[in-house]
Design a protein around this motif. Sequence first.
Motif, PDB file in Angstrom:
ATOM      1  N   THR A 298       0.864  -1.187   0.000  1.00  0.00           N
ATOM      2  CA  THR A 298       0.000   0.000   0.000  1.00  0.00           C
ATOM      3  C   THR A 298       0.894   1.229   0.000  1.00  0.00           C
ATOM      4  O   THR A 298       1.743   1.405   0.871  1.00  0.00           O
ATOM      5  N   TRP A 299       0.708   2.062  -0.995  1.00  0.00           N
ATOM      6  CA  TRP A 299       1.514   3.256  -1.148  1.00  0.00           C
ATOM      7  C   TRP A 299       0.814   4.423  -0.461  1.00  0.00           C
ATOM      8  O   TRP A 299      -0.396   4.515  -0.471  1.00  0.00           O
ATOM      9  N   PRO A 300       1.583   5.338   0.134  1.00  0.00           N
ATOM     10  CA  PRO A 300       0.958   6.482   0.804  1.00  0.00           C
ATOM     11  C   PRO A 300       0.360   7.459  -0.213  1.00  0.00           C
ATOM     12  O   PRO A 300       0.819   7.550  -1.347  1.00  0.00           O
ATOM     13  N   THR A 301      -0.640   8.172   0.251  1.00  0.00           N
ATOM     14  CA  THR A 301      -1.206   9.225  -0.600  1.00  0.00           C
ATOM     15  C   THR A 301      -0.251  10.412  -0.585  1.00  0.00           C
ATOM     16  O   THR A 301       0.684  10.474   0.218  1.00  0.00           O
ATOM     17  N   TRP A 302      -0.495  11.376  -1.475  1.00  0.00           N
ATOM     18  CA  TRP A 302       0.375  12.545  -1.565  1.00  0.00           C
ATOM     19  C   TRP A 302       0.384  13.329  -0.253  1.00  0.00           C
ATOM     20  O   TRP A 302       1.430  13.762   0.217  1.00  0.00           O
ATOM     21  N   SER A 303      -0.781  13.482   0.378  1.00  0.00           N
ATOM     22  CA  SER A 303      -0.838  14.238   1.636  1.00  0.00           C
ATOM     23  C   SER A 303      -0.137  13.482   2.765  1.00  0.00           C
ATOM     24  O   SER A 303       0.528  14.098   3.608  1.00  0.00           O
ATOM     25  N   GLU A 304      -0.256  12.160   2.802  1.00  0.00           N
ATOM     26  CA  GLU A 304       0.455  11.372   3.811  1.00  0.00           C
ATOM     27  C   GLU A 304       1.968  11.483   3.619  1.00  0.00           C
ATOM     28  O   GLU A 304       2.720  11.585   4.590  1.00  0.00           O
TER      29      GLU A 304
END
Length: 64
Positions: free
Chosen positions: A20-26
């Motif tokens: 699972t890749w982080p979102t841009w804000s994370e």
Amino acid sequence: MSKVSSYLKESYEELMHKVTWPTWSELQQSTAIVLVSTVLITAVVWLMDTASSSVLKFIYSLFK
């Protein structure tokens, strides 16, 4: 050679389907936390270095 091929194929499948890749804000939030932590730790180390240097200079001046 079959083991290497199998390993690479399984690694690719895991990377593409199970990670699972982080979102841009994370990602931005994590980066900010790391930067702030780095600056704080650097400041603490600098303060400790400066204080110990001053104490040692004082001690050395007593024996001149």
